[in-house]
Scaffold this active site. Structure first.
Site: not given
Length: 792
Positions: A308-310
């Protein structure tokens, strides 16, 4: 201050006026040397992509069978097989061709008009004609067209789409700027150093070009086809030898063995999987998910890790003031916010100014009753913004800026306490911003603001749901370790956080297991993390929104672009969310697992049906010396049965609570057990036809055909459940197709269309026998097999 700004401005323009820029001849020479400022696309022609659909084990086998059928004059068989190949190719090409257009978007994004100094004059030039050493003028709102170095001026740029950093970056003379970033504030002149694929933006897209996703469904299709062919060819050879020994003519032998071969090939498997996945994509579209590559749905069923990209994915990509910390009781939170507000521009696009404005509005703090006499915007030299204002009749100087800068201005500041507060904010994932005020010639730091990129409201619930479904979340961000640890903990991902700063790329595979979050990650490392996880046997998902996420999105088994993603990210991903947040990923997983069950049920039916047709016909022929079914019977079976099983693509099947895994060995084992049961049932049917009903050979063949057809149709009801077949109801299309096929098959054998007719009492016996042995005996055998070997 005004005088200094005027002098600086005059110096700037005097400096620029001394430059001439490149000449026309120099531009032409550089274009020849470096090429245009575009990213060359690597794509195959539509015709070549279409022709590729006719390659592979299954297509080659069908093509060979079609060619032999044509030579032998079996034009109906030939037409059926060619039609199957064409339908599968057309369906596949429509969906796959759209997945190769990510590079085209980059080219269109680079096609902007910029101000360039040429021959001593500032002119508008299309961005593709920018060359190294060009001088380009940038201002608020401009997209940087190429990599370069800031020559003069000051810029605040948004590089989040490239680096994942949510905070804007200051650029001073001598600093590098990158293609694809956006100017939020300031004005300056950039000397171009790299264009096209040589830019940081272009290299990112090259990663997108070379990175190819794994097509899991193609691997499984090939495995099933190879397994069936390997076993079937053995029996077919035995039958051919037997018929040759019985002096069967070659012209009769070849169509029979060829038809047996066709019956053993899962001809409809490519079409069935494509239709199943396509229907799944329509269901997801209704839920707000656009599926760009069909194999992504099945990947969603098997996914056990999701990266998951922040920024912009787990978080809102919107800086907020998380906390206001006054440094003494002399000033309240409202007063600290007021001074920060005075030192912010009302119409600024700067994220920090906007965060201060929103925080002040929430707290009811405004400039009402305050007269701003002078505003001094952010300066890279001073690293602060200032305002001279009259508050309650008293003239003050409000300042906000870097904590270390304001600390040097306050002689009476308690440095140890101040540094402790700053460290505490950093440990909570906040970026501290200092606020100060000068009254009567005395300057004091009055407070700190904690800037924070807030997680989305639905992120914690999403993390909880995917954990319950057996999917491990891993956060990947370009932000520092403190920010990563805070966000990871808040949303429930975990606290095992490592930084990749300074870590050699070859060491990344040794770190991927057992980590909850990676911090300070560059685009290439996101891609490397996905690859490393895949090599360790994981089916990997990846979410993202920026250019920096595009390579990893394309490489991942399930690449998910969030709703606010850049276009390059959307075209690199296999699915695109149209609604904010991540909740729809749960829908992808659930539907993917349902689709998986549909494909498993179809495969189970096909393998068992192969036992029924190929092995039963082969074994019975070896015993009787004559084929128990003719090629016409088997072609009819292909029409009446194989295409009915396509309705499984619409069936309502219960998804698993854990990630799915194709287990070909288990699937084959259970299929063999059930196939042997079906062979015994068919030999009993053959005995009933020959001895009990005393039917002649032609009618015996029709009776066996009828039992074969009905038992296969009832098997569809059996194999859709691991328990008794009545545990759940099939979808309406499945039920209608089975009933319709039973009616069509009954009319065929009763009326004698195409094949010899059988008497009504034989039809009744065949129907009752099929119901009894399939829905009772086969169903009981199925339950026993699943209990012994486990569900597939």
């Amino acid at each position: 201050m005004y005088y200094i700004n005027v002098v600086y401005a005059e110096y700037w323009w005097l400096y620029l006026s001394s430059l001439r820029g490149l000449t026309k001849a120099e531009v032409e020479e550089r274009i020849k040397r470096y090429g245009l400022n575009v990213v060359p696309e690597k794509k195959e022609s539509l015709i070549k992509l279409f022709l590729k659909k006719f390659t592979g084990l299954t297509p080659y086998t069908i093509e060979a069978a079609a060619a032999i059928s044509f030579v032998l004059g079996r034009y109906v068989d030939f037409a059926v097989m060619v039609a199957l190949l064409l339908v599968n190719a057309v369906i596949g090409i429509i969906h796959e061709h759209r997945a190769e257009k990510a590079v085209e978007l980059l080219k269109s994004k680079l096609r902007v008009v910029v101000r360039v100094l040429r021959d001593g004059e500032w002119t508008d030039v299309p961005a593709e004609y920018i060359v190294p050493d060009d001088l380009v003028k940038l201002k608020l709102g401009d997209v940087v067209p190429a990599d370069g170095e800031l020559v003069t001026g000051h810029l605040i740029v948004d590089e989040s789409a490239l680096t994942g950093e949510s905070l804007p970056v200051d650029k001073n003379p001598g600093d590098k700027v990158y293609a694809g970033s956006t100017v939020l504030r300031g004005e300056g002149v950039v000397k171009v150093t790299a264009t096209g694929v040589s830019t940081r933006y272009g290299k990112t897209v090259e990663l997108v070009q070379v990175s190819k996703p794994r097509l899991i469904i193609e691997e499984i299709t090939a495995s099933i086809t190879k397994g069936l062919l390997a076993a079937d060819v053995f029996f077919i050879v035995l039958v051919a030898i037997k018929l040759v020994m019985s002096r069967t003519s070659f012209l009769d032998l070849l169509p029979f063995t060829l038809t047996l071969l066709i019956a053993s090939i899962p001809i409809a498997l490519p079409a069935m999987t494509t239709i199943t996945l396509a229907l799944g994509s329509i269901e997801l579209a209704r839920a707000g998910v656009i599926v760009r590559r069909l194999e992504a749905i099945e990947a969603g069923s098997m996914m056990d890790v999701i990266c998951l990209d922040k920024t912009g994915t787990i978080t809102e990509n919107r800086i907020t003031v998380r906390e206001v910390v006054p440094l003494s009781s002399e000033y309240s939170e409202r007063e600290v916010l007021l001074y920060a507000l005075l030192a912010s521009e009302d119409d600024s696009k700067d994220p920090i100014d906007r965060a201060v404005l929103e925080a002040a509005k929430e707290k009811g703090v405004s400039k009402q009753g305050v007269e701003v006499l002078e505003f001094r915007p952010f300066s890279p030299e001073t690293k602060r913004t200032e305002a001279i204002a009259r508050v309650n009749g008293v003239e003050v100087r409000a300042v906000k800026g870097a904590p270390q800068v304001l600390a040097e201005m306050d002689e009476g500041l308690d440095k140890s306490r101040y540094e402790a507060l700053i460290k505490g904010m950093s440990s909570r994932g906040e970026r501290p911003l200092a606020v100060g005020v000068e009254k009567s010639g005395v300057f004091k730091v009055v407070g700190l603001l904690g800037l924070y990129d807030k997680p989305r409201d639905d992120s914690p619930l999403f993390i909880k749901e995917i954990r319950e479904m057996g999917v491990k979340p891993i956060m990947i961000t370009g932000d520092n370790v403190y920010v990563a640890k805070t966000i990871s903990g808040v949303v429930g991902i975990g606290g095992r956080v490592v930084t990749l700063k300074g870590v050699p790329r070859e060491e990344i595979p040794s770190l991927v297991e057992g980590i909850d979050a990676f911090a300070e990650v560059i685009p290439e490392e996101k891609h490397d993390i996905v690859v490393a996880l895949q090599k360790k046997g994981h089916v990997v998902g990846m979410t993202g929104d920026g250019v920096n996420d595009a390579p990893a999105l394309k490489r991942a088994d399930l690449g998910v672009a969030v709703s606010n993603a850049t276009d390059i990210a959307k075209l690199s991903a296999s699915v695109v969310l149209t609604k904010p947040g991540l909740r729809n990923i749960v829908d992808i997983i659930k539907l993917g697992r349902m689709v998986y069950r549909r494909i498993v049920v179809w495969s189970l039916n096909k393998v068992v049906k192969t036992f029924q047709i190929v092995y039963f016909v082969a074994i019975s022929t070896l015993f009787l010396g004559l084929p128990v079914l003719t090629p016409t019977h088997m072609i009819l079976m292909l029409f009446l049965y194989d295409f009915v099983t396509l309705s499984i693509s619409t069936d309502r099947l219960r998804p698993s609570k854990r990630p799915e895994r194709w287990n070909i060995r288990k699937l084959v084992t259970i299929s063999v057990v059930l196939g042997l049961v079906k062979i015994l049932e068919l030999f009993l049917a053959l005995y009933i036809a020959l001895d009990y009903l005393a039917l002649p050979l032609d009618q015996t063949r029709t009776f066996v055909f009828y039992v074969l057809l009905l038992s296969g149709l009832f098997n569809i009801l059996n194999f859709r459940e691991t328990g008794w077949f009545w545990s759940s109801r099939p979808s309406l299309p499945v039920a209608l197709s089975i009933v319709g096929d039973i009616i069509a098959g009954t009319l065929l054998v009763y009326q004698g269309w195409v094949i010899p007719a059988i008497p009504p009492h034989a039809v009744a016996v065949g129907f009752l026998y099929s119901v009894a042995v399939t829905l009772v005996l086969t169903d009981a055998a199925k339950i026993t097999a699943f209990r012994l070997f486990g569900a597939v």
